[in-house]
Design an enzyme around this catalytic site. Structure first.
Site, short mmCIF file in Angstrom:
data_model
loop_
_atom_site.label_atom_id
_atom_site.label_comp_id
_atom_site.label_asym_id
_atom_site.label_seq_id
_atom_site.Cartn_x
_atom_site.Cartn_y
_atom_site.Cartn_z
N HIS A 189 0.82 -1.22 0.00
CA HIS A 189 0.00 0.00 0.00
C HIS A 189 0.85 1.27 0.00
CE1 HIS A 189 -3.61 -2.31 0.46
NE2 HIS A 189 -3.29 -2.76 1.66
N ASP A 216 -2.64 -10.63 -2.48
CA ASP A 216 -3.19 -10.19 -1.20
C ASP A 216 -4.68 -9.90 -1.38
OD1 ASP A 216 -1.95 -8.83 1.56
OD2 ASP A 216 -3.81 -7.87 0.88
N HIS A 256 -6.22 -7.38 -0.40
CA HIS A 256 -6.37 -5.96 -0.70
C HIS A 256 -5.59 -5.59 -1.95
CE1 HIS A 256 -6.65 -6.33 3.78
NE2 HIS A 256 -7.70 -5.56 3.59
N ASP A 282 -4.14 -13.05 3.78
CA ASP A 282 -5.33 -12.51 4.44
C ASP A 282 -6.63 -12.76 3.69
OD1 ASP A 282 -4.28 -10.85 2.52
OD2 ASP A 282 -4.27 -9.04 3.74
#
Length: 345
Positions: A163, A198, A200, A287
């Site tokens: 990120h 991931d 996200h 995740d």
């Protein structure tokens, strides 16, 4: 496969972050690396503990290729400057952020903290910079191993990195470890790809390479219409300028399962094949598992075996960089399943 880890990552240990408007215990704790490290030690992989940190000018030079100089200076000095303010908290936590079109870079540390910290998931204290730098050092070591002839390597990195953009922290991330690994690989390989699995979207990675055609970026993630990071990761985001066509996003519905994920992975890897990468960085998130505290998907542990197996079949040397995956009883099993599948691929 050689696996790399730096114990100094534990220096970054934020206790809380802001969740739905409330202070909540941060899942981005040293226990993450402890569980992942234990999972590696239970396999046949070779775990290499890196030596104490020193002033690494090569690392800093490589980081300047993906992050701005003022951002790197900010990370190094922010805690001391923040605490020098009368009445300041021990933890850096900005209360203002630029919204919309902002071009003026402030001189005051509060304004700079809001500029460089995209959200409230990146608190920093006196040990944070050391831990952040140790995480990047780990990614660099794994990538250097591939430059030196390893077919594959794994970097146990925390805090994660995908990120983090050119000058923004966000989502527990400060330095973009996957982008750093790709930068190292570019010193030998003309075409490098980053495949992000991931839960996200890797918005920082996308931002760094948005206008470049030497590093292809692809991500499978929950649709940002319903999930963090919310503002980036749509299917029509393909890059700009020289980078047009070199970014690919495959957003999935909230609650997607392993079948959905593997079908998306097949589509993403088909697009990747057109780029003909010479080396690959795998931004590994765990995740997407159904038990993860931040999960927006419902993958089972055995799904990570299949993901690892499928990624191993892509031609070219690979650096696996740990991204998300937060403390649950399944976390170590998920990494072990991925690594086993990768070895059997």
């Amino acid at each position: 496969m050689k696996c790399f880890y730096h114990e100094a990552q534990k220096s970054h240990a934020p206790k809380h972050y802001l969740l739905r408007g409330q202070p909540a215990p941060s899942p981005e704790q040293p226990v993450r690396s402890e569980r992942l490290k234990a999972a590696i030690e239970a396999t046949s992989a070779s775990l290499i503990l890196l030596p104490p940190l020193t002033r690494d000018t090569l690392l800093l030079d490589r980081l300047k290729r993906i992050h701005t100089s003022r951002y790197l200076s900010f990370l190094e000095s922010v805690v001391e400057r923040w605490r020098a303010m009368p009445g300041a908290s021990d933890v850096v936590a900005p209360n203002v952020h630029p919204c919309g079109y902002a071009r003026f870079y402030p001189r005051h540390i509060i304004g700079q903290a809001g500029w460089h910290m995209n959200d409230m998931a990146c608190p920093m204290d006196e040990g944070s910079y050391t831990g952040i730098l140790a995480s990047a050092t780990t990614a660099q070591a794994a990538a250097d191993a591939v430059l030196q002839g390893e077919v594959a390597s794994y970097a146990l990195c925390r805090p994660p990195g995908h990120h983090a953009g050119p000058e923004r922290a966000g989502g527990f991330c400060f330095l973009n470890n996957s982008a750093l690994a790709a930068t190292v690989l570019r010193e030998r390989f003309e075409r490098v790809a980053i495949v992000d699995v991931d839960v996200h979207h890797g918005n920082g990675t996308q931002d760094i390479f948005w206008q470049r055609n030497d590093v292809w970026t692809g991500s499978i993630h929950v649709d940002p219409a319903d999930f963090y990071p919310f503002y980036w990761g749509a299917a029509d985001e393909v890059g700009e300028g020289d980078g047009e066509g070199y970014n690919r996003n495959v957003p999935l519905a909230l609650g997607a399962n392993g079948i959905d994920f593997l079908q998306a992975l097949s589509r993403l890897l088909s697009a990747l094949a057109e780029f003909q990468p010479q080396a690959i960085v795998i931004a590994l998130g765990l995740d997407a598992h159904k038990d993860d505290p931040l999960a927006g998907m419902t993958l089972e542990t055995e799904d990570f075996y299949r993901i690892g197996q499928r990624l191993a079949q892509v031609k070219g040397p690979k650096v696996i960089v740990q991204e998300g995956g937060y403390p649950t009883d399944s976390l170590g099993d998920n990494l072990a399943a991925f690594l086993q599948g990768f070895r059997c691929g």
